[in-house]
Design a protein around this motif. Structure first.
Motif, PDB file in Angstrom:
ATOM      1  N   LYS A 148      48.919  54.428  39.867  1.00 12.01           N
ATOM      2  CA  LYS A 148      48.810  54.240  38.426  1.00 12.01           C
ATOM      3  C   LYS A 148      49.606  53.020  37.979  1.00 12.01           C
ATOM      4  O   LYS A 148      49.143  52.226  37.161  1.00 12.01           O
ATOM      5  CB  LYS A 148      49.329  55.487  37.700  1.00 12.01           C
ATOM      6  CG  LYS A 148      49.113  55.462  36.190  1.00 12.01           C
ATOM      7  CD  LYS A 148      47.650  55.552  35.842  1.00 12.01           C
ATOM      8  CE  LYS A 148      47.436  55.678  34.343  1.00 12.01           C
ATOM      9  NZ  LYS A 148      46.011  55.820  34.002  1.00 12.01           N
ATOM     10  N   GLU A 151      47.849  49.822  38.987  1.00 11.81           N
ATOM     11  CA  GLU A 151      46.688  49.591  38.122  1.00 11.81           C
ATOM     12  C   GLU A 151      47.129  48.983  36.784  1.00 11.81           C
ATOM     13  O   GLU A 151      46.507  48.038  36.287  1.00 11.81           O
ATOM     14  CB  GLU A 151      45.973  50.915  37.872  1.00 11.81           C
ATOM     15  CG  GLU A 151      44.742  50.822  36.982  1.00 11.81           C
ATOM     16  CD  GLU A 151      44.125  52.177  36.679  1.00 11.81           C
ATOM     17  OE1 GLU A 151      43.396  52.271  35.681  1.00 11.81           O
ATOM     18  OE2 GLU A 151      44.392  53.134  37.434  1.00 11.81           O
ATOM     19  N   TYR A 154      48.232  45.401  37.337  1.00 13.79           N
ATOM     20  CA  TYR A 154      47.059  44.557  37.586  1.00 13.79           C
ATOM     21  C   TYR A 154      46.411  44.137  36.263  1.00 13.79           C
ATOM     22  O   TYR A 154      46.093  42.962  36.059  1.00 13.79           O
ATOM     23  CB  TYR A 154      46.049  45.309  38.455  1.00 13.79           C
ATOM     24  CG  TYR A 154      44.778  44.531  38.729  1.00 13.79           C
ATOM     25  CD1 TYR A 154      44.759  43.521  39.696  1.00 13.79           C
ATOM     26  CD2 TYR A 154      43.612  44.799  38.018  1.00 13.79           C
ATOM     27  CE1 TYR A 154      43.600  42.797  39.939  1.00 13.79           C
ATOM     28  CE2 TYR A 154      42.452  44.075  38.257  1.00 13.79           C
ATOM     29  CZ  TYR A 154      42.456  43.084  39.221  1.00 13.79           C
ATOM     30  OH  TYR A 154      41.307  42.359  39.455  1.00 13.79           O
ATOM     31  N   LYS A 155      46.222  45.100  35.363  1.00 14.24           N
ATOM     32  CA  LYS A 155      45.600  44.807  34.074  1.00 14.24           C
ATOM     33  C   LYS A 155      46.472  43.862  33.241  1.00 14.24           C
ATOM     34  O   LYS A 155      45.963  42.960  32.575  1.00 14.24           O
ATOM     35  CB  LYS A 155      45.351  46.108  33.302  1.00 14.24           C
ATOM     36  CG  LYS A 155      44.272  46.990  33.917  1.00 14.24           C
ATOM     37  CD  LYS A 155      44.086  48.281  33.140  1.00 14.24           C
ATOM     38  CE  LYS A 155      42.989  49.147  33.748  1.00 14.24           C
ATOM     39  NZ  LYS A 155      42.834  50.437  33.008  1.00 14.24           N
ATOM     40  N   LEU A 166      44.976  44.129  43.726  1.00 17.57           N
ATOM     41  CA  LEU A 166      45.535  45.447  43.432  1.00 17.57           C
ATOM     42  C   LEU A 166      46.314  46.000  44.631  1.00 17.57           C
ATOM     43  O   LEU A 166      47.399  46.572  44.475  1.00 17.57           O
ATOM     44  CB  LEU A 166      44.416  46.411  43.036  1.00 17.57           C
ATOM     45  CG  LEU A 166      44.835  47.815  42.607  1.00 17.57           C
ATOM     46  CD1 LEU A 166      45.744  47.755  41.385  1.00 17.57           C
ATOM     47  CD2 LEU A 166      43.597  48.665  42.296  1.00 17.57           C
ATOM     48  N   GLU A 170      50.314  47.182  44.890  1.00 16.99           N
ATOM     49  CA  GLU A 170      50.791  48.498  45.343  1.00 16.99           C
ATOM     50  C   GLU A 170      51.905  48.330  46.372  1.00 16.99           C
ATOM     51  O   GLU A 170      52.925  49.024  46.315  1.00 16.99           O
ATOM     52  CB  GLU A 170      49.637  49.307  45.939  1.00 16.99           C
ATOM     53  CG  GLU A 170      48.675  49.857  44.894  1.00 16.99           C
ATOM     54  CD  GLU A 170      47.758  50.931  45.478  1.00 16.99           C
ATOM     55  OE1 GLU A 170      48.052  51.449  46.574  1.00 16.99           O
ATOM     56  OE2 GLU A 170      46.745  51.247  44.825  1.00 16.99           O
TER      57      GLU A 170
END
Length: 224
Positions: A148, A151, A154-155, A166, A170
């Motif tokens: 999460k 993510e 990344y955005k 991505l 992580e």
């Protein structure tokens, strides 16, 4: 009033802290941005990220200021807007080393406490509730799964024009967690009196509402 929000990299601390501060009309202090700015300073000066004496000498002439903007809070290093620079991969991957330097932490904690002494504040970081503001009225430890957090990061990066896969994010977050939780000075850990919030399946609004509820409960208890 002091509100401390701690948690690992990418848990959404800054986003939530800004919104909570806005809702309450409090000052917001992004301590992570302060360490990132020191990292950018070291990078610009060609200093080794582990060279504590050299970094401390440079910090004496470093000013870090925050200014509100329609797109969010801007960060300035000696008057230069470094809001985007402090989020570049080079900074992200080396800020843990700079922030682990004992003298650097001592200097930054002193600056952070000076800011907190001036008004009601929401401050986020990794050691706010345990070290910087141990007497904060409300302490939050905000967590989320690695997937999460990656993510979200990344955005955020895409919105800023930073292209990092991505899977790479992580791995970087896992490595950052390890560095932050095992450093010798002020490691990432949950304060004994902190409210633990797992935001993996929560929306931003739900996170903000949960914290505001805790603030209201604290205020009500203080009046009794």
């Amino acid at each position: 009033m002091q509100i401390a929000i701690d948690g690992p990299a990418g848990s959404g601390k800054s986003t939530i802290a800004k919104l909570v501060a806005t809702k309450l009309g409090f000052i917001y202090c992004d301590t992570g941005a302060m360490y990132r700015t020191a990292t950018v300073m070291a990078q610009r000066l060609g200093l080794d990220y582990g060279d504590e004496p050299a970094i401390m000498a440079a910090l004496k002439d470093l000013t870090i200021t925050f200014k509100p903007a329609p797109t969010g809070q801007l960060v300035f290093m000696n008057g230069e807007d470094v809001t985007l620079a402090i989020r570049e991969p080079e900074t992200t991957n080396n800020v843990s080393q700079v922030s682990a330097l004992p003298a650097v932490r001592t200097e930054m904690v002193a600056r952070q406490r000076a800011i907190a002494a001036e008004s009601d504040i929401v401050m986020d970081g990794r050691d706010i509730g345990t070290t910087v503001l141990p007497n904060a009225e409300v302490k939050i430890f905000l967590v989320a799964s690695v997937a999460k957090r990656a993510e979200r990061r990344y955005k955020e990066n895409v919105a800023k024009g930073i292209d990092t896969p991505l899977a790479t994010l992580e791995q970087e977050i896992k490595a950052r967690d390890e560095k932050d939780s095992t450093r010798a000075v002020s490691p990432l850990r949950e304060a004994a009196d902190a409210h633990h919030i797992d935001a993996s399946e929560m929306t931003i609004d739900e996170e903000v509402d949960a914290i505001l509820k805790l603030v209201m409960e604290n205020r009500s208890a203080a009046r009794k």
